[in-house]
Design a protein around this motif. Structure first.
Motif, PDB file in Angstrom:
ATOM      1  N   ARG A  44      -9.735 -79.156 -72.635  1.00 17.16           N
ATOM      2  CA  ARG A  44      -8.729 -78.995 -73.638  1.00 17.16           C
ATOM      3  C   ARG A  44      -8.886 -79.917 -74.878  1.00 17.16           C
TER       4      ARG A  44
ATOM      5  N   TYR B 154       0.573 -90.294 -67.429  1.00 11.29           N
ATOM      6  CA  TYR B 154       0.219 -88.762 -67.593  1.00 11.29           C
ATOM      7  C   TYR B 154       1.095 -88.085 -66.364  1.00 11.29           C
TER       8      TYR B 154
ATOM      9  N   ARG C 216       7.510 -82.260 -67.484  1.00 14.09           N
ATOM     10  CA  ARG C 216       6.771 -81.377 -68.633  1.00 14.09           C
ATOM     11  C   ARG C 216       6.627 -80.049 -67.702  1.00 14.09           C
TER      12      ARG C 216
HETATM   13  C1  HEM Z   1      -7.850 -94.426 -74.951  1.00 14.29           C
HETATM   14  C2  HEM Z   1      -6.736 -93.842 -75.073  1.00 14.29           C
HETATM   15  C3  HEM Z   1      -6.076 -92.659 -74.911  1.00 14.29           C
HETATM   16  C4  HEM Z   1      -6.746 -91.512 -75.165  1.00 14.29           C
HETATM   17  C5  HEM Z   1      -8.477 -91.128 -75.280  1.00 14.29           C
HETATM   18  C6  HEM Z   1      -6.016 -90.458 -74.828  1.00 14.29           C
HETATM   19  C7  HEM Z   1      -6.095 -89.045 -74.789  1.00 14.29           C
HETATM   20  C8  HEM Z   1      -5.209 -88.093 -74.401  1.00 14.29           C
HETATM   21  C9  HEM Z   1      -5.423 -86.522 -74.387  1.00 14.29           C
HETATM   22  C10 HEM Z   1      -6.993 -86.049 -74.669  1.00 14.29           C
HETATM   23  C11 HEM Z   1      -4.366 -85.937 -74.045  1.00 14.29           C
HETATM   24  C12 HEM Z   1      -4.109 -84.485 -74.051  1.00 14.29           C
HETATM   25  C13 HEM Z   1      -4.457 -84.128 -72.718  1.00 14.29           C
HETATM   26  C14 HEM Z   1      -4.316 -82.658 -72.500  1.00 14.29           C
HETATM   27  O1  HEM Z   1      -5.053 -81.957 -73.202  1.00 14.29           O
HETATM   28  O2  HEM Z   1      -3.495 -82.005 -72.040  1.00 14.29           O
HETATM   29  C15 HEM Z   1      -3.575 -87.096 -73.785  1.00 14.29           C
HETATM   30  C16 HEM Z   1      -2.095 -86.644 -73.735  1.00 14.29           C
HETATM   31  C17 HEM Z   1      -1.271 -87.660 -73.201  1.00 14.29           C
HETATM   32  N1  HEM Z   1      -1.458 -89.072 -73.292  1.00 14.29           N
HETATM   33 FE1  HEM Z   1      -3.047 -90.087 -73.852  1.00 14.29          FE
HETATM   34  N2  HEM Z   1      -4.735 -90.921 -74.392  1.00 14.29           N
HETATM   35  C18 HEM Z   1      -4.835 -92.366 -74.586  1.00 14.29           C
HETATM   36  C19 HEM Z   1      -3.859 -93.345 -74.600  1.00 14.29           C
HETATM   37  C20 HEM Z   1      -2.802 -93.135 -74.129  1.00 14.29           C
HETATM   38  C21 HEM Z   1      -1.781 -93.980 -73.496  1.00 14.29           C
HETATM   39  C22 HEM Z   1      -1.985 -95.535 -73.665  1.00 14.29           C
HETATM   40  C23 HEM Z   1      -0.726 -93.470 -72.986  1.00 14.29           C
HETATM   41  C24 HEM Z   1       0.720 -93.900 -72.292  1.00 14.29           C
HETATM   42  C25 HEM Z   1       0.854 -95.159 -72.066  1.00 14.29           C
HETATM   43  C26 HEM Z   1      -1.054 -91.899 -73.002  1.00 14.29           C
HETATM   44  C27 HEM Z   1      -0.037 -91.139 -72.634  1.00 14.29           C
HETATM   45  C28 HEM Z   1      -0.268 -89.799 -72.898  1.00 14.29           C
HETATM   46  C29 HEM Z   1       0.493 -88.645 -72.485  1.00 14.29           C
HETATM   47  C30 HEM Z   1       2.077 -88.901 -72.028  1.00 14.29           C
HETATM   48  C31 HEM Z   1       0.177 -87.362 -72.725  1.00 14.29           C
HETATM   49  C32 HEM Z   1       0.670 -86.026 -72.633  1.00 14.29           C
HETATM   50  C33 HEM Z   1       0.451 -85.523 -71.089  1.00 14.29           C
HETATM   51  C34 HEM Z   1       0.747 -84.135 -70.747  1.00 14.29           C
HETATM   52  O3  HEM Z   1       2.001 -83.758 -71.176  1.00 14.29           O
HETATM   53  O4  HEM Z   1       0.051 -83.621 -69.928  1.00 14.29           O
HETATM   54  N3  HEM Z   1      -2.107 -91.832 -73.681  1.00 14.29           N
HETATM   55  N4  HEM Z   1      -3.916 -88.110 -74.149  1.00 14.29           N
END
Ligand code: HEM
Length: 711
Positions: free
Chosen positions: A120, A370, A377
């Motif tokens: 995705r 996540y 969600r």
């Molecule tokens: C290296 C740093 C990070 C990268 C590369 C990254 C990458 C991503 C990606 C690609 C998604 C989308 C996932 C999907 O396609 O469903 C996502 C969603 C999300 N990320 Fe990150 N993220 C990072 C850091 C963080 C951090 C530090 C947090 C929280 C402490 C976080 C929390 C979230 C949340 C809550 C979602 C939504 C997930 C969902 O509702 O399914 N992310 N992130």
């Protein structure tokens, strides 16, 4: 001809295991499927609610009306708190180079297997309905449905992150999202809060460079790298660990839009990236990526001037090369966006035996966040949603919860139990065992000392860019800061830029009247050979998969385009005819081509290159019709966006006089004038095709001066 849609056959191989599983959930509904209520009663009328008299009140007993409206009322689930807007596709992964002796993970050691995959892609900042082409990092969340469980690499198209510690993530996201008082601006960081946050967090300096660069406006998802960002571990049979960073490298190269194009596309086609991925897969032009690893031995952990646990740093490829080990191919579009894209739930903690996490504090927070957000969600039983299910057998003692759908016959939901149900598995037989890390320290809110250096790699990135790319960074910074209204914010940003490069800071400050530039700071002047998209060592240039808009009108000369079009299709490139209307356009000799786009409903921004086909020289009416503002604009705009522009026959004169006077001369034979490929007489078409295709492969003609063009 419209592009043929490729039918994907589902085989009995492991590579198709996910599709076989999904088939069980896909409904084939058609004219032989009667409409029923959710409980199966056939419906006689779904258009008029039950009423007491044709002009009387609507009655409550109409269960079909109530069900229909009530279900609709609850159709929406919360969108992702970040990465809300995305597009997904299924595919497969094939390992070609085994990491034998480094990990026991079968997915990384068994080259005979084909593993089902899913990706995705997303933007980070915007809401579900926002535009694709905004300046933003892109999510690159990949899942391999391995025999040992789902392995997710939840990455971005940028290899570093804004912050070092997950505790800062809510602050970061609150700062970069639209400002809270008026929810403006959508899907972009061109506002005071975002730049205020960045100026107060020097740790974001490196990522900020990437986001100002062309990386943040990719040409398509097919032209993006993906990075796991964090350092992970691979574990051998003895539990010995090797540090690893994961990379996805696109076979089509890493390429971007130009800013003017990105801005326009946000309105002209907000689905530009989503559509591109979908269309390419439907046409059988399957995008591919190499999975690469950077491996660092445990004993070399401290040999770098940065900390491997710090996600704001890359391991420069000049120090540790990327070793490509397998190929990911995306070859199937989802059938249903909601169940197959919206309900997918990735997590960095989805790893398989033979791997483990490093102690990166950002990763630790993600491993929690996540799963936690997915509970609100999509509910606690989200692993049962088909797109999330592993293809290997799975059985847990987890029980009940909203929307539990499995009727487990096992009567013991605890461990151990008198029936020995659900026994655990020893590591030598495939059970997951974490790395036995020696940990020693004082419990305190502290990071390692190397976490406090923020500027070196930001300088490295800027220094490694070509002149064109540096200019793009300057323009992006000017644009972003011009949308900030507080001088304090602009001043702080320019002071930070000055720590990267004095000329950069000066150039940005020129567009901001109230800002002063400090004296030059200390600069190391080092470069990496791998970071530039123009001349980086691992970059690929190919015309494959590129979309060319071929402009024709009734009476065009078929011989001017037949061979050129065939040559482009052989690459394969996507040839898209643009005509005065959609449908067949007849040539002077009676052949037809099918226009998918019209002059009015498309823009040059839809294409990687444009080509204007002429008529027989005697046909003067053709040139009269070409005096069309949309057509002229398409030529000028593609030229301005530094794309390859072509013209044949009498359209060469049209291009030279009507569209680009002074920039293009009329030539009988094939000529390449800084990416403008023309020939009044195309002859066999072979030389024209080669010159044109070679031009498209270069992606853009950066040396073309377009400062005088308004389009
Ligand atoms: C290296 C740093 C990070 C990268 C590369 C990254 C990458 C991503 C990606 C690609 C998604 C989308 C996932 C999907 O396609 O469903 C996502 C969603 C999300 N990320 Fe990150 N993220 C990072 C850091 C963080 C951090 C530090 C947090 C929280 C402490 C976080 C929390 C979230 C949340 C809550 C979602 C939504 C997930 C969902 O509702 O399914 N992310 N992130």
């Amino acid at each position: 001809m419209a592009a043929a849609v490729v039918e994907k056959v589902i085989n009995t191989t492991m590579g198709d295991a996910k599709q076989r599983q999904m088939e069980g959930y896909r409904l084939e509904e058609n004219s032989k499927t009667p409409l029923t209520t959710y409980f199966g009663a056939k419906v006689e009328n779904t258009d008029i609610a039950l009423r007491a008299g044709s002009r009387g009140p609507t009655v409550l007993e109409d269960f079909h009306n109530r069900e229909k409206i009530s279900h609709f009322d609850h159709e929406r689930i919360p969108e992702r708190v970040v990465h809300a807007r995305g597009a997904g596709a299924f595919g497969e992964f094939k390992l070609h180079t085994a990491l034998t002796g480094i990990t026991t993970a079968k997915i990384l050691t068994d080259t005979s297997k084909i593993t089902p995959a899913y990706v995705r892609f997303s933007t980070v900042n915007g809401s579900r309905g926002s535009a694709d082409s905004v300046r933003d990092p892109r999510g690159f969340a990949s899942r391999l449905y391995t025999e040992e469980g789902n392995w997710d690499i939840v990455g971005n198209n940028i290899p570093v992150f804004f912050i070092q510690d997950a505790i800062k993530f809510p602050d970061l996201v609150h700062a970069v999202k639209p400002e809270p008082h008026n929810e403006i601006p959508q899907a972009q960081t061109a506002h005071d809060n975002a730049w205020d946050f960045m100026s107060l967090h020097p740790q974001s300096t490196h990522m900020q460079q990437w986001v100002l660069s062309d990386r943040a406006i990719p040409r398509s998802f097919r032209h993006m790298q993906g990075f796991g960002v964090h350092t992970f571990r691979l574990l051998d049979a003895d539990g010995k660990s090797t540090f690893v960073k994961f990379h996805w490298t696109p076979h089509l190269g890493t390429h971007s839009l130009v800013w003017d194009e990105a801005l326009k596309l946000a309105g002209q086609d907000p689905d530009f990236h989503r559509r591109d991925l979908y269309d390419a897969i439907e046409a059988g032009s399957y995008p591919k990526w190499e999975l690469g690893v950077q491996l660092v031995k445990e004993e070399d952990e401290h040999n770098f001037d940065f900390d491997l646990l710090d996600s704001t740093k890359i391991i420069p490829e000049d120090l540790v090369p990327v070793k490509n080990i397998g190929t990911l191919t995306l070859n199937r579009n989802p059938d249903d966006y909601f169940t197959e894209v919206e309900e997918v739930a990735f997590c960095t903690s989805h790893i398989v035996p033979g791997m483990d996490f490093s102690s990166d504090p950002l990763l630790a927070g993600r491993n929690f966040s996540y799963f936690d957000t997915q509970i609100s969600r999509i509910g606690v039983n989200f692993p049962d949603i088909p797109v999330n299910k592993p293809v290997c057998p799975f059985a847990t003692n987890l029980s009940d919860g909203h929307m539990q759908t499995q009727s487990k016959k096992n009567r013991t939901r605890y461990h151990p139990n008198r029936h020995d149900a659900l026994p655990v598995t020893a590591p030598q037989h495939g059970g997951f065992r974490p790395y036995a890390e020696v940990v020693n320290g004082i419990k305190e809110r502290m990071h390692g000392p190397k976490f406090n250096e923020f500027i070196n790699q930001a300088q490295l990135f800027y220094n490694s860019m070509s002149e064109t790319e540096q200019q793009h960074i300057i323009s992006a910074a000017q644009f972003e800061l011009s949308k900030c209204f507080e001088t304090q914010v602009q001043q702080a940003a320019v002071e930070r830029f000055n720590m990267i490069n004095h000329e950069f800071a000066k150039a940005v400050a020129e567009s901001l009247t109230s800002v002063t530039v400090p004296a030059p700071a200390k600069y190391h002047n080092q470069k990496s050979a791998f970071l530039s998209q123009v001349n980086g060592k691992s970059q690929t240039f190919t015309a494959e998969g590129r979309k060319v808009g071929v402009y024709v009108m009734e009476g065009f000369e078929y011989s001017q385009i037949a061979a050129i079009s065939a040559a482009m299709q052989a690459v394969p490139m996507m040839v898209k005819y643009v005509g005065p209307g959609t449908g067949p356009v007849k040539s002077s000799s009676g052949e037809t081509v099918t226009a998918e786009f019209t002059f009015e409903n498309s823009r040059s921004t839809y294409f990687d290159a444009v080509l204007f086909v002429g008529s027989p020289a005697s046909d003067q009416s053709y040139l009269k019709s070409a005096k069309n503002g949309r057509l002229i604009h398409a030529a000028r705009e593609a030229f301005m966006h530094q794309k390859t522009v072509g013209a044949t026959g009498n359209m060469v004169g049209w291009l030279a006089t009507m569209c680009l006077p002074g920039d293009v001369q009329v030539s009988q034979d094939v000529q390449d004038q800084t990416g403008v490929v023309t020939a009044v007489n195309v002859g066999s078409g072979a030389q024209f095709a080669k010159t044109f295709i070679d031009g498209v492969a270069k992606h853009r003609v950066w040396e073309r001066d377009v400062s005088h063009i308004a389009a």
